[in-house]
Design a protein around this motif. Sequence first.
Motif: not given
Length: 504
Positions: A395, A397, A418-422, A441, A443, A445
Amino acid sequence: MAPTVKDGDITSELLSGAGIATLMCRDLHALVHELNEGAAAALIAEEHLSGTQKTPLSAWLARQPPWSDLPLLILTRQGADSPDSAEAWRTLGNVTLLERPTRVTTLLSAAQTAIRARLRQYQIRGHLSERSKNEQALRSADRRKDEFLATLGHELRNPLAPILNSLEILKLSGAFDDDRTRQACAVMERQVRHLNRLVDDLLEVSRITRGIIEVKKEPLDLTAIVRAAIETSRPVLDNLRHELTVEFAPEPMCVGGDPVRLTQVFANLLNNAAKYTNHGGRISVTTRHDNGEAVVSVRDNGIGIAPALLSQVFDMFMQVDRSTRRSQGGLGIGLTLVRSLIGMHGGSVEAKSDGPGLGSEFTVRLPLLVNATVGSAAAHRMEPLPSRRILIVDDSRDGGESLAMLLRVLGAEVALAHSGRSALECVDSFKPDVVLLDIGMPGMDGYEVARRIRGNPANRNISLIALTGWGQDEDRKRSVAAGFNHHLVKPADIEQLRQLLTVA
Ligand code: ADP
């Protein structure tokens, strides 16, 4: 508790006349009740204390808190000492015997003395409770300080990784090819590494205070460890133009220890010898056997230590001279670490100095291992990074992008999330061989991302590497449970990462 009700009435009247409030009790249960209510002293006729009768009172007296020593005035019969009063005197503590018939002044002065004594005890109770409150406040401030140090260490460590990565990229990209920029790069690298060491020390100290420092012992040659420590400290020693003499014992020095930790111990002692000795000083390292122990001593001819402070230099945050000229950017943690680590190896460390200006000597003793063979760490060759598809999930950058650039320079094909979902979407589209996954991270982790990646059988060949600020055993266990293959602590050692990616 007077001998008779009539006696009781007379005594009450006398005491009330002298300003002492009294209350008559029928039996010892009633008396104990009044003691619980806060009676300052008890006046008891010996008749009431025979045999098992006195049990409730002696039980109450035995349960007194440390500040309390209730005064008892016992009215004894006239004449020969009775066994009851002798026994009461022996067993009931703060006892004054008053023989009957008692003179009025004797009774009044004894009662007043008893009350004064009790008041003094109440004062002590007040002090003790104040002290315990202060102690609790200090303890909680100390705990908050430890927590703060741990958080500070982690927060400072995070920005260091991208800085080191970016430096590495600049070096590899040939940006530092002329003398001036090369020099500037060397300064940045030295300073960032110094910062890194300070942060490591901070994290170490917070581990010590929480009792979770780890040593992984193996049989090793202490001479090799001391050599490695000298190499680590070489730049500091050379920089200050110190002359180093080394005298190694001819016999092997085999001890059970953690090579990283022990190198850290001797490098700390050498760095201190260098720091606390004026330019061009003399520093010597000797190793020897003594009585089943391996002994290493680091001696300097530097500023020395006053005798009164010798035992304190090992205390946390202790610095003899806090002026920046002398403390040289340290935090006063190094020797605390040395003592803890040597203690965990079953050894001891001692400081000696004849006083200010007369140099210092630090001597470490470790138990020697008998009949042990020392394994030599296989020298590893650097292999080029084979072609790999690597997904970096971070997360931060700066952290993610600088690592991505570095791995691209090393020849890898890299995607960034940069996130778990992406990250999960990217795993499906990019189909990486390796995922380098940050744990903390917002949201979703890193643990959850790892579990979801592992949840899909199509991903079973993906190698998952945790890249996180947390490196304790329990963190490693959690990451194994979540499906990670490896666990690296930030800032990851590039060489270690390169090796992992090569075998992944
Ligand atoms: P730091 O060096 O970061 O201050 P240390 O825990 O390593 O912390 O050392 C604590 C203190 O002990 C130092 O600040 C210094 O005053 C004293 N000290 C340590 N080593 C030496 C030495 N070789 N000579 C004189 N003083 C020393």
